[in-house]
Scaffold this motif. Structure first.
Motif, PDB file in Angstrom:
ATOM      1  N   ILE A   1       0.838  -1.378  -0.004  1.00  0.00           N
ATOM      2  CA  ILE A   1       0.098  -0.049  -0.006  1.00  0.00           C
ATOM      3  C   ILE A   1       0.876   1.341  -0.049  1.00  0.00           C
ATOM      4  N   GLU A   2       0.658   2.109  -0.986  1.00  0.00           N
ATOM      5  CA  GLU A   2       1.417   3.486  -1.073  1.00  0.00           C
ATOM      6  C   GLU A   2       0.799   4.293  -0.460  1.00  0.00           C
ATOM      7  N   PHE A   3       1.355   5.093   0.745  1.00  0.00           N
ATOM      8  CA  PHE A   3       0.772   6.078   1.324  1.00  0.00           C
ATOM      9  C   PHE A   3       1.262   7.268   0.803  1.00  0.00           C
ATOM     10  N   PRO A   4       0.241   8.509   1.117  1.00  0.00           N
ATOM     11  CA  PRO A   4       0.729   9.668   0.840  1.00  0.00           C
ATOM     12  C   PRO A   4       2.182  10.460   1.209  1.00  0.00           C
ATOM     13  N   GLN A   5       2.637  11.216   0.329  1.00  0.00           N
ATOM     14  CA  GLN A   5       4.123  11.720   0.945  1.00  0.00           C
ATOM     15  C   GLN A   5       3.924  12.453   2.168  1.00  0.00           C
ATOM     16  N   ASP A   6       4.909  12.864   2.929  1.00  0.00           N
ATOM     17  CA  ASP A   6       4.917  13.837   4.070  1.00  0.00           C
ATOM     18  C   ASP A   6       4.399  15.188   3.452  1.00  0.00           C
ATOM     19  N   ASN A   7       3.631  16.078   4.331  1.00  0.00           N
ATOM     20  CA  ASN A   7       3.378  17.207   3.770  1.00  0.00           C
ATOM     21  C   ASN A   7       2.451  17.125   2.518  1.00  0.00           C
ATOM     22  N   TRP A   8       1.516  16.373   2.420  1.00  0.00           N
ATOM     23  CA  TRP A   8       0.721  16.121   1.283  1.00  0.00           C
ATOM     24  C   TRP A   8      -0.246  17.241   1.205  1.00  0.00           C
TER      25      TRP A   8
ATOM     26  N   PRO B   1      -7.767  11.604   0.630  1.00  0.00           N
ATOM     27  CA  PRO B   1      -7.199  11.853  -0.866  1.00  0.00           C
ATOM     28  C   PRO B   1      -7.517  10.733  -1.978  1.00  0.00           C
ATOM     29  N   GLU B   2      -8.084  11.317  -3.098  1.00  0.00           N
ATOM     30  CA  GLU B   2      -8.504  10.240  -4.192  1.00  0.00           C
ATOM     31  C   GLU B   2      -7.270   9.818  -4.978  1.00  0.00           C
ATOM     32  N   THR B   3      -6.158  10.566  -4.905  1.00  0.00           N
ATOM     33  CA  THR B   3      -5.037  10.337  -5.796  1.00  0.00           C
ATOM     34  C   THR B   3      -3.736  10.576  -4.873  1.00  0.00           C
ATOM     35  N   LEU B   4      -2.501   9.864  -5.402  1.00  0.00           N
ATOM     36  CA  LEU B   4      -1.337   9.924  -4.533  1.00  0.00           C
ATOM     37  C   LEU B   4      -0.362  10.691  -5.216  1.00  0.00           C
ATOM     38  N   PHE B   5       0.531  11.460  -4.674  1.00  0.00           N
ATOM     39  CA  PHE B   5       1.429  12.522  -5.546  1.00  0.00           C
ATOM     40  C   PHE B   5       2.676  11.522  -6.013  1.00  0.00           C
ATOM     41  N   SER B   6       2.745  10.383  -5.624  1.00  0.00           N
ATOM     42  CA  SER B   6       3.712   9.458  -6.057  1.00  0.00           C
ATOM     43  C   SER B   6       3.398   9.099  -7.589  1.00  0.00           C
ATOM     44  N   LYS B   7       4.361   8.959  -8.441  1.00  0.00           N
ATOM     45  CA  LYS B   7       3.869   8.639  -9.965  1.00  0.00           C
ATOM     46  C   LYS B   7       4.233   7.147 -10.061  1.00  0.00           C
ATOM     47  N   ARG B   8       3.540   6.242 -10.779  1.00  0.00           N
ATOM     48  CA  ARG B   8       3.712   5.008 -10.939  1.00  0.00           C
ATOM     49  C   ARG B   8       2.871   4.555 -12.223  1.00  0.00           C
TER      50      ARG B   8
END
Length: 424
Positions: A342-349, A364-371
């Motif tokens: 499971i990918e969690f949001p980045q710090d200070n998202w 949040p519906e999306t993550l800041f990390s790109k994949r």
């Protein structure tokens, strides 16, 4: 010097094979160096070698006939034919001499030559996809076969032959090798002089097709069938496809299957393991998407119920989507284990401070990390069922497998209804 062999064994020339054997055993026990006093050891060794050499000739029917016709015998204790035999005798020699008396090969008599040529062995790397679906491997083979012109004699059909003097017509030669203090080993190999035929002929009488070699080269395509579900290290055997030789059965060609490492799946036995990354939103709210392309080209789709929470460490087990079970009567299959990451949001998202307040109401519906996004493939997609399990329910090898893949997570079970997995 010339010595009467029958006299050495205390027999006359009309003695039977059984009488020769009995006399040898009695005298060998009497004169074996291990039983002699220290001062008499050297004399016993010479006498023991003389007895053994006499028995070597008289116990072999062909050699005995040759001796009876010639009427003399060279003393082996003075060198010559028996000079390769060590002068040191130990307990193992004593055991070897009499262990062979119980119906096995007598001392000095060559055993029956190997009835089969050597096997040919080769290794072939095979992909996991090929092991999943099965594969026929074709390999060009070059081997020696008996010349059909001379039928393995190496000579023309009407050539005059005579007995090979090196092997006395047996086709094999014996060599005695010292393997340790007081220990010897007998080795038998095909006679090179007559090419194991026992006969020799004039050079001008050699077969033109094989140039007197008795063998010719054959090139053919060999097909090895690797069955579905075959495992690393298993073998496929083609009987009788190795080299041929006169008076021998052709050996086998043995192919060993070596499984190539796979970029996506890991295999343990009949089970498959796969790492799947999902977002925090998907873990909390559920998802319905194609998660992987299987080894046979199918796309597997998984749908989890809304509200079902997937926690770190959960594993999705998809029954009967592992490797085929080799030779299974009912077409059995292992299981597929999907390990969730499971990918969690980045710090200070958050973008604004009030986003932290909104977090309690809306995730949040999306993550800041790109994949990379796994798109549906052209092959048919099938939805499959699965159950959620915890680490303690995994096969014993799961920890070892995922240490190799750098995954140190552990898995827990969650309650509620089970998500559904579809292959489309």
């Amino acid at each position: 010097m010339d010595t009467d062999l029958y006299e050495i064994l205390g027999l006359d020339s009309s003695a039977t094979a059984a009488e020769i054997k009995k006399a040898y055993r009695k005298l060998a026990l009497q004169y074996h160096p291990d039983k002699a006093a220290e001062g008499e050891r050297e004399e016993s060794e010479l006498k023991f070698k003389e007895i053994s050499s006499a028995y070597e000739i008289l116990s072999d029917e062909a050699k005995r006939d040759a001796y009876d016709n010639r009427g003399s015998y060279h003393d082996y204790s003075q060198g010559g034919h028996g000079s390769d035999t060590p002068n040191d005798y130990g307990p193992q020699d004593f055991f070897n001499f009499f262990n062979g008396m119980n119906g096995s090969v007598p001392q000095g008599q060559a055993p029956q030559r190997s009835a089969k040529t050597e096997n040919a062995e080769l290794d072939v790397q095979v992909s996991l996809e090929d092991l999943f679906k099965g594969k026929t491997i074709k390999i060009t083979s070059a081997r020696n076969i008996i010349c059909d012109k001379c039928h393995g004699t190496g000579a023309k059909s009407h050539a005059k032959t005579k007995t090979c003097s090196i092997c006395a017509g047996k086709g094999s030669v014996e060599k005695i090798v010292r393997v340790g203090p007081g220990m010897v080993s007998r080795h038998y190999s095909d006679c090179v002089n007559c090419k194991a035929t026992g006969k020799i002929f004039r050079t001008k009488d050699k077969c033109k097709k094989c140039d007197g070699n008795a063998l010719v080269e054959e090139t053919k395509i060999l097909e090895f069938v690797v069955k579905k579900g075959s495992k690393n290290g298993e073998t496929v055997v083609l009987n009788g496809e190795s080299d041929e030789a006169l008076n021998k059965k052709a050996g086998d060609v043995i192919l060993t299957v070596l499984e190539k490492p796979h970029d996506t799946f890991a295999r343990k036995g009949d089970d498959l393991f796969y790492n799947l990354k999902i977002t925090l939103t998907e873990a909390l709210c559920g998802f319905s998407k194609v998660v992987l392309k299987h080894l046979d080209g199918r796309s597997l789709k998984i749908t989890t119920p809304k509200g079902k929470v997937l926690r770190p460490g959960h594993v999705l087990k998809v029954p009967k989507e592992g490797m085929p079970i080799k030779d299974s009567y009912f077409g059995g299959r292992g299981d597929l284990y999907i390990l969730l990451d499971i990918e969690f949001p980045q710090d200070n998202w958050f973008l604004e401070k009030n986003d932290l307040d909104r977090m309690s109401d809306l995730l949040p519906e999306t993550l800041f990390s790109k994949r990379p996004k796994l798109e549906a493939v052209d092959a048919a997609t099938q939805e499959v069922d699965f159950v959620v399990i915890k680490e303690s329910e995994l096969p014993d090898i799961i920890e070892e497998e995922y240490e190799d893949h750098g995954n140190e997570q552990y898995y827990e079970q969650y309650g509620g209804s089970e998500p559904q997995c579809q292959a489309q």
